[in-house]
Scaffold this motif. Structure first.
Motif, PDB file in Angstrom:
ATOM      1  N   VAL A  38       3.228  26.790  37.520  1.00 35.46           N
ATOM      2  CA  VAL A  38       3.384  26.696  36.062  1.00 35.46           C
ATOM      3  C   VAL A  38       2.073  27.085  35.381  1.00 35.46           C
ATOM      4  O   VAL A  38       2.065  27.860  34.423  1.00 35.46           O
ATOM      5  CB  VAL A  38       3.823  25.275  35.644  1.00 35.46           C
ATOM      6  CG1 VAL A  38       3.712  25.087  34.130  1.00 35.46           C
ATOM      7  CG2 VAL A  38       5.239  24.993  36.120  1.00 35.46           C
ATOM      8  N   TYR A  84       9.114  25.893  27.616  1.00 37.61           N
ATOM      9  CA  TYR A  84       9.145  25.201  28.908  1.00 37.61           C
ATOM     10  C   TYR A  84      10.236  25.805  29.785  1.00 37.61           C
ATOM     11  O   TYR A  84      10.037  26.082  30.962  1.00 37.61           O
ATOM     12  CB  TYR A  84       9.420  23.706  28.711  1.00 37.61           C
ATOM     13  CG  TYR A  84       8.467  23.021  27.775  1.00 37.61           C
ATOM     14  CD1 TYR A  84       7.163  22.721  28.161  1.00 37.61           C
ATOM     15  CD2 TYR A  84       8.862  22.660  26.490  1.00 37.61           C
ATOM     16  CE1 TYR A  84       6.279  22.088  27.303  1.00 37.61           C
ATOM     17  CE2 TYR A  84       7.984  22.023  25.620  1.00 37.61           C
ATOM     18  CZ  TYR A  84       6.701  21.741  26.034  1.00 37.61           C
ATOM     19  OH  TYR A  84       5.834  21.124  25.175  1.00 37.61           O
ATOM     20  N   ILE A  98       9.494  29.322  31.278  1.00 39.11           N
ATOM     21  CA  ILE A  98       8.619  29.246  32.460  1.00 39.11           C
ATOM     22  C   ILE A  98       9.415  28.765  33.669  1.00 39.11           C
ATOM     23  O   ILE A  98       9.327  29.334  34.754  1.00 39.11           O
ATOM     24  CB  ILE A  98       7.399  28.346  32.201  1.00 39.11           C
ATOM     25  CG1 ILE A  98       6.468  29.005  31.178  1.00 39.11           C
ATOM     26  CG2 ILE A  98       6.646  28.051  33.503  1.00 39.11           C
ATOM     27  CD1 ILE A  98       5.290  28.152  30.752  1.00 39.11           C
ATOM     28  N   ALA A  99      10.216  27.721  33.479  1.00 36.86           N
ATOM     29  CA  ALA A  99      11.033  27.199  34.573  1.00 36.86           C
ATOM     30  C   ALA A  99      11.968  28.274  35.111  1.00 36.86           C
ATOM     31  O   ALA A  99      12.088  28.465  36.331  1.00 36.86           O
ATOM     32  CB  ALA A  99      11.831  25.982  34.112  1.00 36.86           C
ATOM     33  N   SER A 142      14.483  22.932  35.245  1.00 32.95           N
ATOM     34  CA  SER A 142      13.240  22.172  35.386  1.00 32.95           C
ATOM     35  C   SER A 142      12.300  22.287  34.186  1.00 32.95           C
ATOM     36  O   SER A 142      11.091  22.150  34.330  1.00 32.95           O
ATOM     37  CB  SER A 142      12.515  22.614  36.657  1.00 32.95           C
ATOM     38  OG  SER A 142      13.313  22.315  37.784  1.00 32.95           O
ATOM     39  N   VAL A 166       8.158  21.371  33.738  1.00 31.74           N
ATOM     40  CA  VAL A 166       7.136  22.245  33.148  1.00 31.74           C
ATOM     41  C   VAL A 166       6.387  21.460  32.073  1.00 31.74           C
ATOM     42  O   VAL A 166       5.161  21.547  31.976  1.00 31.74           O
ATOM     43  CB  VAL A 166       7.762  23.532  32.572  1.00 31.74           C
ATOM     44  CG1 VAL A 166       6.726  24.342  31.790  1.00 31.74           C
ATOM     45  CG2 VAL A 166       8.376  24.375  33.687  1.00 31.74           C
ATOM     46  N   ALA A 220       3.955  19.263  33.700  1.00 26.45           N
ATOM     47  CA  ALA A 220       2.801  20.060  34.140  1.00 26.45           C
ATOM     48  C   ALA A 220       1.860  20.325  32.966  1.00 26.45           C
ATOM     49  O   ALA A 220       0.640  20.202  33.102  1.00 26.45           O
ATOM     50  CB  ALA A 220       3.272  21.375  34.757  1.00 26.45           C
TER      51      ALA A 220
END
Length: 113
Positions: A12, A27, A30-31, A39, A43, A46
């Protein structure tokens, strides 16, 4: 933290470090890029743990452009101030012209997860 979670967080962070100045991503984006479609919350976790890691966490927002992670930044409006210093307009905790400043890692990066 489980080793798998640590490894996921590192992935991440690597993606977040590639978000260009003056752009944002979500988020979920990125997941999705990392092949972990459901997820987005991980993220977010993170990003919460990214302080002192040279990660531009202020450039990661929710899917509607809301600054949902702003309470994890020092100061009342630090996340907004950081975004505005990059030329991004924020009104009522929401990024304006979200579609124009949105950076989609799945389109912008090679699939070298």
């Amino acid at each position: 933290m489980k080793p798998e979670a640590h490894s996921f967080f590192d992935k991440v962070y690597e993606v977040a470090k590639k978000i260009p100045y003056g752009r944002v991503t979500s988020y979920g984006a990125i997941a999705n890029y990392l092949g972990a479609v459901r997820s987005a919350r991980m993220v977010g976790y993170a990003m919460n743990g990214s302080h002192n890691k040279d990660v531009p966490a202020h450039r990661v927002v929710n899917r509607k452009g809301l600054l949902t992670g702003k309470h994890h930044f020092d100061g009342t409006n630090l996340m907004q101030q950081l975004l505005e210093s990059e030329g991004i307009t924020v009104i009522n905790n929401q990024i304006q012209d979200f579609e124009k400043v949105f950076w989609e890692p799945s389109k912008e990066l090679e699939s070298t997860k």
